[in-house]
Design an enzyme around this catalytic site. Structure first.
Site, PDB file in Angstrom:
ATOM      1  N   GLN A 303       0.835  -1.208   0.000  1.00  0.00           N
ATOM      2  CA  GLN A 303       0.000   0.000   0.000  1.00  0.00           C
ATOM      3  C   GLN A 303       0.870   1.259   0.000  1.00  0.00           C
ATOM      4  O   GLN A 303       0.501   2.287  -0.574  1.00  0.00           O
ATOM      5  CB  GLN A 303      -0.913   0.022   1.225  1.00  0.00           C
ATOM      6  CG  GLN A 303      -2.107  -0.901   1.088  1.00  0.00           C
ATOM      7  CD  GLN A 303      -3.146  -0.676   2.164  1.00  0.00           C
ATOM      8  OE1 GLN A 303      -2.964   0.152   3.064  1.00  0.00           O
ATOM      9  NE2 GLN A 303      -4.234  -1.416   2.093  1.00  0.00           N
ATOM     10  N   GLU A 388       7.018  32.306 -15.487  1.00  0.00           N
ATOM     11  CA  GLU A 388       5.622  32.738 -15.703  1.00  0.00           C
ATOM     12  C   GLU A 388       4.941  33.067 -14.384  1.00  0.00           C
ATOM     13  O   GLU A 388       3.758  32.804 -14.209  1.00  0.00           O
ATOM     14  CB  GLU A 388       4.828  31.654 -16.431  1.00  0.00           C
ATOM     15  CG  GLU A 388       5.283  31.401 -17.824  1.00  0.00           C
ATOM     16  CD  GLU A 388       4.627  32.317 -18.847  1.00  0.00           C
ATOM     17  OE1 GLU A 388       3.453  32.638 -18.689  1.00  0.00           O
ATOM     18  OE2 GLU A 388       5.325  32.727 -19.771  1.00  0.00           O
TER      19      GLU A 388
HETATM   20  C1  LIG Z   1      14.555  28.916 -17.529  1.00  0.00           C
HETATM   21  C2  LIG Z   1      13.883  30.240 -17.441  1.00  0.00           C
HETATM   22  C3  LIG Z   1      13.216  30.741 -18.555  1.00  0.00           C
HETATM   23  C4  LIG Z   1      12.601  31.996 -18.492  1.00  0.00           C
HETATM   24  N1  LIG Z   1      12.012  32.523 -19.633  1.00  0.00           N
HETATM   25  C5  LIG Z   1      11.621  33.817 -19.624  1.00  0.00           C
HETATM   26  C6  LIG Z   1      11.221  34.469 -20.829  1.00  0.00           C
HETATM   27  O1  LIG Z   1      11.182  33.854 -21.896  1.00  0.00           O
HETATM   28  N2  LIG Z   1      10.900  35.794 -20.795  1.00  0.00           N
HETATM   29  C7  LIG Z   1      10.941  36.498 -19.626  1.00  0.00           C
HETATM   30  O2  LIG Z   1      10.647  37.693 -19.645  1.00  0.00           O
HETATM   31  N3  LIG Z   1      11.300  35.916 -18.446  1.00  0.00           N
HETATM   32  C8  LIG Z   1      11.637  34.593 -18.422  1.00  0.00           C
HETATM   33  N4  LIG Z   1      12.047  33.987 -17.259  1.00  0.00           N
HETATM   34  C9  LIG Z   1      12.072  34.783 -16.028  1.00  0.00           C
HETATM   35  C10 LIG Z   1      11.075  34.314 -14.970  1.00  0.00           C
HETATM   36  O3  LIG Z   1       9.793  34.679 -15.322  1.00  0.00           O
HETATM   37  C11 LIG Z   1      11.558  34.893 -13.619  1.00  0.00           C
HETATM   38  O4  LIG Z   1      12.698  34.160 -13.237  1.00  0.00           O
HETATM   39  C12 LIG Z   1      10.494  34.823 -12.555  1.00  0.00           C
HETATM   40  O5  LIG Z   1       9.470  35.732 -12.827  1.00  0.00           O
HETATM   41  C13 LIG Z   1      11.055  35.132 -11.148  1.00  0.00           C
HETATM   42  O6  LIG Z   1      11.833  36.264 -11.142  1.00  0.00           O
HETATM   43  P1  LIG Z   1      13.263  36.247 -10.443  1.00  0.00           P
HETATM   44  O7  LIG Z   1      13.996  35.098 -10.998  1.00  0.00           O
HETATM   45  O8  LIG Z   1      13.882  37.585 -10.610  1.00  0.00           O
HETATM   46  O9  LIG Z   1      12.981  35.947  -8.914  1.00  0.00           O
HETATM   47  P2  LIG Z   1      12.611  37.017  -7.777  1.00  0.00           P
HETATM   48  O10 LIG Z   1      11.493  37.876  -8.234  1.00  0.00           O
HETATM   49  O11 LIG Z   1      13.871  37.692  -7.318  1.00  0.00           O
HETATM   50  O12 LIG Z   1      12.096  36.071  -6.621  1.00  0.00           O
HETATM   51  C14 LIG Z   1      12.956  35.376  -5.715  1.00  0.00           C
HETATM   52  C15 LIG Z   1      12.084  34.662  -4.682  1.00  0.00           C
HETATM   53  O13 LIG Z   1      11.353  35.643  -3.915  1.00  0.00           O
HETATM   54  C16 LIG Z   1       9.973  35.376  -3.986  1.00  0.00           C
HETATM   55  N5  LIG Z   1       9.223  36.637  -3.965  1.00  0.00           N
HETATM   56  C17 LIG Z   1       9.440  37.764  -4.703  1.00  0.00           C
HETATM   57  N6  LIG Z   1       8.537  38.690  -4.421  1.00  0.00           N
HETATM   58  C18 LIG Z   1       7.695  38.164  -3.494  1.00  0.00           C
HETATM   59  C19 LIG Z   1       6.553  38.647  -2.787  1.00  0.00           C
HETATM   60  N7  LIG Z   1       6.040  39.862  -3.009  1.00  0.00           N
HETATM   61  N8  LIG Z   1       5.964  37.829  -1.883  1.00  0.00           N
HETATM   62  C20 LIG Z   1       6.443  36.584  -1.656  1.00  0.00           C
HETATM   63  N9  LIG Z   1       7.533  36.081  -2.284  1.00  0.00           N
HETATM   64  C21 LIG Z   1       8.143  36.863  -3.196  1.00  0.00           C
HETATM   65  C22 LIG Z   1       9.778  34.639  -5.312  1.00  0.00           C
HETATM   66  O14 LIG Z   1       8.574  33.899  -5.316  1.00  0.00           O
HETATM   67  C23 LIG Z   1      11.025  33.769  -5.340  1.00  0.00           C
HETATM   68  O15 LIG Z   1      10.824  32.633  -4.544  1.00  0.00           O
HETATM   69  C24 LIG Z   1      12.627  32.722 -17.293  1.00  0.00           C
HETATM   70  C25 LIG Z   1      13.288  32.198 -16.173  1.00  0.00           C
HETATM   71  C26 LIG Z   1      13.928  30.996 -16.234  1.00  0.00           C
HETATM   72  C27 LIG Z   1      14.687  30.502 -15.029  1.00  0.00           C
END
Ligand SMILES: Cc1cc2nc3c(=O)[nH]c(=O)nc-3n(C[C@H](O)[C@H](O)[C@H](O)COP(=O)(O)OP(=O)(O)OC[C@H]3O[C@@H](n4cnc5c(N)ncnc54)[C@H](O)[C@@H]3O)c2cc1C
Length: 408
Positions: A303, A388
């Site tokens: 299970q 996203e």
């Molecule tokens: C493989 C890959 C492909 C991608 N492709 C694209 C693309 O084609 N075009 C594009 O424009 N972008 C793209 N992205 C970017 C992606 O959308 C971002 O990485 C994502 O939106 C998060 O942003 P960040 O990495 O700056 O993290 P951050 O915004 O710095 O976040 C870091 C952490 O803090 C948390 N956090 C931030 N703010 C808050 C809040 N207010 N409350 C609670 N928690 C919070 C987040 O959830 C996360 O856990 C891609 C990223 C990757 C890794």
């Protein structure tokens, strides 16, 4: 408006079978190789283009399916094959949605075909919104777009990061700040046509998963583009900015920003990709559990294993139901009043992570090796709580929507 129905019609079933065949026969056998190479799988994109699976026609047909289920069904099958290769096949779609969401009919007709090219000469497109200091916090974006009225040109300057297909795309869709006073309401989307001077690829990232998909910085150094490359046109932008300024003054009706319009439309489709990965891992685990013998019986006789598989199957189905609901709502023009798009992305993304981790556990030591696909699926699944909109941001959107409170 089409009724919500879970029965696929005959056309949809035929398309699903066709995509599944390509995923099983072409994508899956190549998955481990392209994961190791960490390169865009051009030969597979070309194969897909030859049979019409990588083409504007195919995606337009699925996008305009009145039931809304065409795109999620296609995504689930392709990502069931392999997430890295499938993202190389569908990454162009995010840029195409950026044009569909914000562009005029003429812009849609001009630019989207150039994003795909044709079977003899396939092309890719990239959507560039994220920046080093503006990921979740889209309002912190710095890339500037300044209008040069004398030449009817826009000049883009800044650095984008994490762009899928960034630098190798034929067409780049770039979100930039036109009015810094308005935060994210002062953003607009632009087309950077093929070969425009000043646009170059920065660092290409080495990633944990989806390694066949190209992710890179895009540097914009005084990139001059014609006035007609502003998506939606200048008149519409001026009207939108005037409304946003009025709102800042009076606190009136909400104005949507350019990047958010793209993400809202694409969230259920991205969620469907996560469903495909989760289903693939679940199927591998189910088969393995039936054949792996320990203590003189298949491990599924316990299970402890069978109940995990029951949970996995339930989660995959629940995720698909959320995705299909949101996709149907979007196609039917029903607004996401309870953040249904975000719900689908949140739940499907976390399902992919949970289910792939459970699959690895069920495969024991084999699950931890690259001899079996669940290790790769688990690495691939990890991105689905990040891009996203991270899971935290989805929860923020849902919490704000259902409570009406400006939760921070
Ligand atoms: C493989 C890959 C492909 C991608 N492709 C694209 C693309 O084609 N075009 C594009 O424009 N972008 C793209 N992205 C970017 C992606 O959308 C971002 O990485 C994502 O939106 C998060 O942003 P960040 O990495 O700056 O993290 P951050 O915004 O710095 O976040 C870091 C952490 O803090 C948390 N956090 C931030 N703010 C808050 C809040 N207010 N409350 C609670 N928690 C919070 C987040 O959830 C996360 O856990 C891609 C990223 C990757 C890794």
């Amino acid at each position: 408006m089409p009724e919500f129905a879970l029965d696929l019609n005959d056309d949809q079933k035929a398309v699903r079978e066709w995509i599944h065949g390509f995923a099983a026969d072409v994508i899956r056998p190549a998955a481990a190789e392209w994961d190791e190479r960490e390169e865009t799988p051009w030969p597979i994109i070309q194969e897909a283009a030859k049979i019409g699976l990588y083409s504007l026609d195919f995606y337009a047909q699925q996008f305009f399916d009145p039931t809304g289920l065409g795109i999620p069904m296609a995504m689930e099958e392709l990502f069931w094959g392999d997430a890295g290769i499938a993202l190389s096949l569908v990454g162009t779609g995010l840029a195409a949605v950026g044009v569909l969401a914000n562009g005029t009919e003429e812009q849609i007709g001009t630019w989207i075909p150039q994003m795909y090219g044709d079977a003899a000469d396939v092309k890719l497109a990239a959507f560039c919104s994220s920046e080093p200091d503006a990921g979740s916090d889209v309002a912190a974006m710095r890339t500037r777009a300044v209008y040069d009225e004398a030449r009817d040109e826009w000049v883009l300057t800044g650095t984008k990061t994490w762009a899928t297909n960034g630098g190798i795309a034929n067409v780049h869709v770039v979100v930039a700040v036109v009015d810094p006073e308005l935060g994210s309401k002062g953003h607009a989307s632009f087309i950077v046509p093929p070969g425009t001077p000043g646009l170059s690829q920065g660092q290409k990232f080495k990633k944990h998963g989806i390694r066949a998909s190209h992710t890179a910085e895009v540097v914009l150094d005084d990139v001059r583009i014609p006035g007609h490359c502003l998506l939606g046109g200048k008149e519409k932008l001026d009207e939108r900015l005037a409304r946003a300024r009025e709102r800042v003054r009076t606190g009136g009706e909400r104005v949507k920003n350019a990047a958010m319009a793209t993400f809202e439309a694409s969230r259920p489709a991205v969620a469907a990709q996560a469903v495909g990965i989760a289903r693939a891992a679940y199927e591998v685990a189910l088969e393995y559990a039936k054949t792996r013998v320990q203590f003189g019986r298949p491990i599924i006789d316990n299970q402890g294993i069978a109940f995990q598989l029951a949970d996995m199957a339930t989660r995959v189905d629940a995720a698909r139901l959320l995705v299909w609901r949101a996709s149907w709502m979007a196609a039917a023009g029903k607004p996401f009043e309870a953040a249904e798009g975000s719900m689908s992305k949140l739940f499907a993304g976390e399902t992919a992570q949970t289910v792939t981790a459970q699959a690895m556990q069920i495969l024991g030591g084999n699950g931890y090796t690259r001899e079996y696909p669940v290790e790769r699926m688990h690495r691939d699944a990890a991105i689905y709580t990040v891009f996203e909109g991270t899971s935290e941001i989805q929860r923020l959107v849902i919490a704000r929507t259902v409570s009406g409170v400006a939760v921070r």
